[in-house]
Write a protein that holds these residues in place. Sequence first.
Motif, short mmCIF file in Angstrom:
data_model
loop_
_atom_site.label_atom_id
_atom_site.label_comp_id
_atom_site.label_asym_id
_atom_site.label_seq_id
_atom_site.Cartn_x
_atom_site.Cartn_y
_atom_site.Cartn_z
N ASN A 235 25.00 59.53 20.64
CA ASN A 235 23.76 59.45 21.43
C ASN A 235 23.70 58.14 22.20
O ASN A 235 23.27 58.09 23.35
N HIS B 6 25.36 66.89 25.30
CA HIS B 6 25.33 65.51 25.78
C HIS B 6 24.07 65.16 26.59
O HIS B 6 23.61 64.03 26.58
N SER C 138 26.09 58.26 25.35
CA SER C 138 25.60 59.14 26.41
C SER C 138 24.32 58.57 27.03
O SER C 138 24.12 58.66 28.25
N ALA C 139 23.47 57.97 26.22
CA ALA C 139 22.24 57.37 26.76
C ALA C 139 22.60 56.19 27.67
O ALA C 139 21.96 55.99 28.71
N LEU D 188 17.57 60.89 27.92
CA LEU D 188 16.88 59.84 27.18
C LEU D 188 17.17 58.47 27.81
O LEU D 188 16.26 57.66 28.02
N GLY D 189 18.43 58.23 28.12
CA GLY D 189 18.81 56.96 28.76
C GLY D 189 18.13 56.81 30.12
O GLY D 189 17.64 55.73 30.46
N MET D 190 18.09 57.87 30.89
CA MET D 190 17.45 57.81 32.21
C MET D 190 15.96 57.53 32.08
O MET D 190 15.37 56.75 32.84
N SER E 228 20.80 63.30 25.54
CA SER E 228 21.04 61.86 25.35
C SER E 228 21.03 61.14 26.69
O SER E 228 20.44 60.07 26.83
N VAL E 229 21.70 61.73 27.66
CA VAL E 229 21.74 61.11 28.99
C VAL E 229 20.32 61.02 29.57
O VAL E 229 19.92 59.99 30.11
N ASP F 219 22.07 65.39 39.20
CA ASP F 219 21.70 64.09 38.66
C ASP F 219 22.66 63.62 37.57
O ASP F 219 22.76 62.42 37.32
N PHE F 220 23.33 64.53 36.92
CA PHE F 220 24.36 64.13 35.96
C PHE F 220 25.31 65.29 35.72
O PHE F 220 24.90 66.45 35.72
N SER F 221 26.56 64.95 35.50
CA SER F 221 27.56 65.97 35.22
C SER F 221 27.30 66.61 33.86
O SER F 221 26.70 65.99 32.97
N ARG G 7 14.29 63.67 37.76
CA ARG G 7 15.66 64.07 37.43
C ARG G 7 15.67 65.44 36.76
O ARG G 7 14.78 65.76 35.98
N MET H 21 28.46 65.32 39.14
CA MET H 21 27.58 64.45 39.91
C MET H 21 28.34 63.66 40.97
O MET H 21 27.75 63.18 41.92
N ARG H 22 29.65 63.51 40.76
CA ARG H 22 30.43 62.74 41.72
C ARG H 22 30.77 63.56 42.96
O ARG H 22 31.17 63.02 43.97
N SER I 119 30.15 69.69 28.63
CA SER I 119 30.28 69.59 27.19
C SER I 119 28.87 69.67 26.60
O SER I 119 28.05 68.77 26.79
#
Lengths: 343, 297
Positions: free
Chosen positions: A90, B140, A93-94, B146-148, B143-144, B132-134, B82, B125-126, B137
């Motif tokens: 996590n 994932h 990925s975050a 959450l980061g954003m 989590s991504v 906004d994100f690839s 997003r 995304m590239r 899998s």
Amino acid sequence: MTETQAPPATDPMPPGQEKAPEAREKMVDVFADDKGHTQVKTNPVGVEIARLADADERVVALSADMSAVLADLRARHPERYFEFGIAETNTISAAAGMAASGLRPYVLSMAPFGAIKCAEQLRTDVAYNHLPVRFVARLSGLAMGFFGTSHHAVEDVAIARTLTNLTVVAPADSNATVGLLRSTVEHDGPVFYRISEGTLPVYPEPPTFDYGKWVQVRPGDDLTIIGYGIGVGLALAAAETLAAEGIEAAVLDAVYLKPFDREALLAAAQRTGKLLTVEEHNEIGGLGSIVAEVLGRHRVPADLDTLALPDVDLEVGVPATLHAHYGLTPDGVARRARALVGA
Amino acid sequence: MTATAEIPGSGTTKELERGRPVGHAELARRADWIRLRTIDLIDQAGLGHYSSTFSCAEIFSVLYYHTLRLRPGRPDWPDRDRFLLGKGHVATGLWPVYADLGYYPAEWLETFGQLGSPLNDHPNMRLAPGVDFSSGSLGHNLSVGLGMSLAGRLTGRDYRTFVLTGDGEIQEGQVWEAIMAAGHYRLGGGLVAIVDANGFSGHGPTSDAIDIESVADRFTAFGWQAVEVDGHDVAALCATFDALPPVGEGRPVCVVARTRKGKGLAMMEESPQSWHLGHLTPEQRDRARAEIEARMR
């Protein structure tokens, strides 16, 4: 998943273990740097990340239960410290999500869990997407060797260097760690820092490293010893011993494992004709493999020996004991060097 | 390439505000248009994920034509909402939407399935503006997201991050790491997980493999607020997204969208897992198009 804590020095040792006193003595060293700083909060990684954060408001740090080294950052920029607990996938990925939102995330993780468990997150979320995540893998190699084979990180370089777009670096000592963190600060893609513990001092002050370049830390014409991480300090110490015997060994710091310095490698092969690699890593996929691949591709005739960890079930013990067992000592390096030059 | 002609107001490059007034009948029609275009694209490429795309067609329609704050002419606009496609295998349904909104020329769709196309079976995304994100899998992207969302809070932006997950996807352990952390960080309406609960994974009913119910109770126990909604009811979806709490306060939001895998085509609703991955014969394709087009008239 792990919760690793060095037991306090007052812990009674289990009976019947001859090595217990040594284990107790060396345990704390796992978290020390080569300046003798045994306090986790003085670790150069944490100190430097806080400095980088002072200078750049995009810098944030994520910890997977590795926050102790981030004491400075937590004190000065608490809002830019994100604890993710014992959840490495996590965390990475975050961090990718943060990097995709304009931040410069530094992820602190233990090498065996961050790097090996999360190879897929590093590949799919970070590296494939060219995102400027800084992955700081502490306690690599056998640094946590006492705790069990689960805590060995001896495959991480092999994994990391196959990931497209990932820059892989390995500092030789704590000044090199600081120098690398500074030298890569503007790099636009992901960077993997493979941090060795228990290094010998190599650089008197933090150097500036040119991207993708190796550093010759000692000249010599009889052979070239190439190392990274603890391998550099070991090579330098071995070179001192060898010099007293009339063998002049050049020492190269292979600080960039990807991209690596092909020119420096080929020049060393052509100049000395004898190469010895030293690494705290499985013999497959690390520096020895890099050198063999390059020599083969370029059809450069050179004698090559690779001092690395054998591809067998490894022993468990404190780092000093394990290093001695596998020949990752100044004497061990010197022995292999003598054999290589036929002395 | 019928998209722009059929959908009024599409192809815009100006800023699209949240909660745009679009009639529910129109949103439902756009969902069917997504199904139609998905059939065309898979026909062109020779392989694709039909039934998983059909289960979230209304969700796509409502998000992209009503809910999300976007500026298609500037895909990297920092204040945009997003959208992350956790279940990346349904990107085929988004490609015509992005072209329609003006992220890239409609001609790009003609490259789908070809070597070198920026539009892959899973989103990159590239390569594709609007992504906004690839993904690809499973497990994932929450989590991504959450980061954003944390990045948005740190930088003082009020964008929302929506993450669409499959119901099978939440069997991935990383999803629960993300759910636990998001509950801890209390991102409120800044992070919205939409579970496309169509009840099926690639090889059969999701809960026959590993029971995931009650999805809502599980999210709630991890510090989220959860709401159940009919994922094919565009009015209910609009109302749910319109009522999201403010960004950055309180529990993050899980929308459990109850859907039907293969929704909108009788043959796929009857045998959804047969059409998880496949390719309609020309006869089947024509019948399928006719069934959907009849509904759109």
